[in-house]
Design an enzyme around this catalytic site. Structure first.
Site, PDB file in Angstrom:
ATOM      1  NE  ARG A  30      -3.387   2.841   1.173  1.00 37.79           N
ATOM      2  CZ  ARG A  30      -4.330   3.455   0.469  1.00 37.79           C
ATOM      3  NH1 ARG A  30      -4.657   3.013  -0.721  1.00 37.79           N
ATOM      4  NH2 ARG A  30      -4.958   4.505   0.960  1.00 37.79           N
ATOM      5  N   GLY A  31       0.538   2.220  -0.871  1.00 39.17           N
ATOM      6  CA  GLY A  31       1.133   3.539  -0.718  1.00 39.17           C
ATOM      7  C   GLY A  31       2.080   3.982  -1.816  1.00 39.17           C
ATOM      8  CD  GLU A  32       1.163   6.611  -5.723  1.00 42.97           C
ATOM      9  OE1 GLU A  32       2.090   6.994  -6.449  1.00 42.97           O
ATOM     10  OE2 GLU A  32       0.362   5.733  -6.046  1.00 42.97           O
ATOM     11  NE  ARG A  35       2.039   2.568  -6.862  1.00 36.05           N
ATOM     12  CZ  ARG A  35       1.526   1.369  -7.122  1.00 36.05           C
ATOM     13  NH1 ARG A  35       2.131   0.587  -7.995  1.00 36.05           N
ATOM     14  NH2 ARG A  35       0.435   0.968  -6.509  1.00 36.05           N
ATOM     15  N   GLY A  62     -10.224  -0.010  -8.963  1.00 36.53           N
ATOM     16  CA  GLY A  62     -11.626   0.019  -9.338  1.00 36.53           C
ATOM     17  C   GLY A  62     -12.357  -1.267  -9.103  1.00 36.53           C
ATOM     18  CD  GLU A  95      -4.100  -6.893  -3.794  1.00 39.11           C
ATOM     19  OE1 GLU A  95      -4.310  -6.275  -4.840  1.00 39.11           O
ATOM     20  OE2 GLU A  95      -3.044  -6.777  -3.122  1.00 39.11           O
TER      21      GLU A  95
END
Length: 218
Positions: A30-32, A35, A62, A95
């Site tokens: 999770r998370g920019e 990333r 989505g 997930e």
């Protein structure tokens, strides 16, 4: 809905690994910030080592969760990269539930990665930790049944042998440690794949011998 971009990278898998598994390693995180820093360094290292992986590049997630589930099923290994913001995401938690279900049936190997979080705080999220507070905030919007599945997955995955980023330790060294762990697991899976045909033949021989013995009494 924003268009989703996915990355499929890496060199061809070794012959020992089943060709039916298109994506060798699935990355769940999770998370920019992760990333474009830690996860970026990790996937670069995977590419250098010829490790195939799947990463969902777009944070605007989505309605195609089923598509991601397919990618998880196609993988042999999954990395659950737990960070303080991980539990903000229903998508990550769903997930994780899928990954845990596959692991329970021996269809996926999951390595928990503890990135700036304590394993105990993830295993049993409480208001005493940032991870726990994020989890509790997310849980408020969902049913008890759903939250129960998330908690079960967190506990089961955290009980596996994991890799923690120790305080003041080098992220570069941590990436190297993860790559080594993945490669060892790849090799172990490859050996299992090679041994399966021999195991099936051994079972068949035992069945034939048993049938022969039974005929003697008929």
């Amino acid at each position: 809905m924003a268009e989703r971009t996915r990355i499929f990278r890496g060199c061809p898998m070794r012959n020992a690994v089943s060709p039916f598994n298109v994506h060798q390693v699935f990355l769940n995180f999770r998370g920019e910030e992760l990333r474009y820093n830690f996860v970026s360094h990790l996937t670069d290292a995977f590419e250098r080592q010829g490790i195939k992986f799947f990463i969902d590049k777009n944070e605007q997630r989505g309605e195609d969760l089923k598509h991601i589930f397919v990618r998880i099923k196609e993988s042999r290994i999954a990395l659950a990269i737990f960070s303080p913001s991980y539990a903000e995401s229903k998508w990550c938690m769903d997930e994780l539930v899928m990954m845990n279900n596959l692991a329970d049936h021996g269809k996926l190997r999951v390595i928990p990665i503890f990135y700036k979080v304590d394993a105990d705080d993830v295993r049993k999220p409480t208001l005493d930790s940032e991870f726990g507070r994020n989890f509790q905030k997310l849980a408020e919007d969902f049913s008890k049944h759903q939250v129960k599945k998330w908690k079960k997955a967190l506990k089961r995955i955290c009980d596996k042998m994991g890799l923690p980023l120790e305080e003041k330790s080098s992220e570069s060294d941590f990436v190297d440690e993860i790559v080594k762990g993945v490669k060892k697991l790849e090799d172990a899976i490859g050996l299992e794949e090679e041994e399966k045909p021999f195991s099936r033949e051994k079972i068949k021989r035992k069945a034939r011998n048993l049938n022969k013995r039974l005929r003697r009494y008929i």
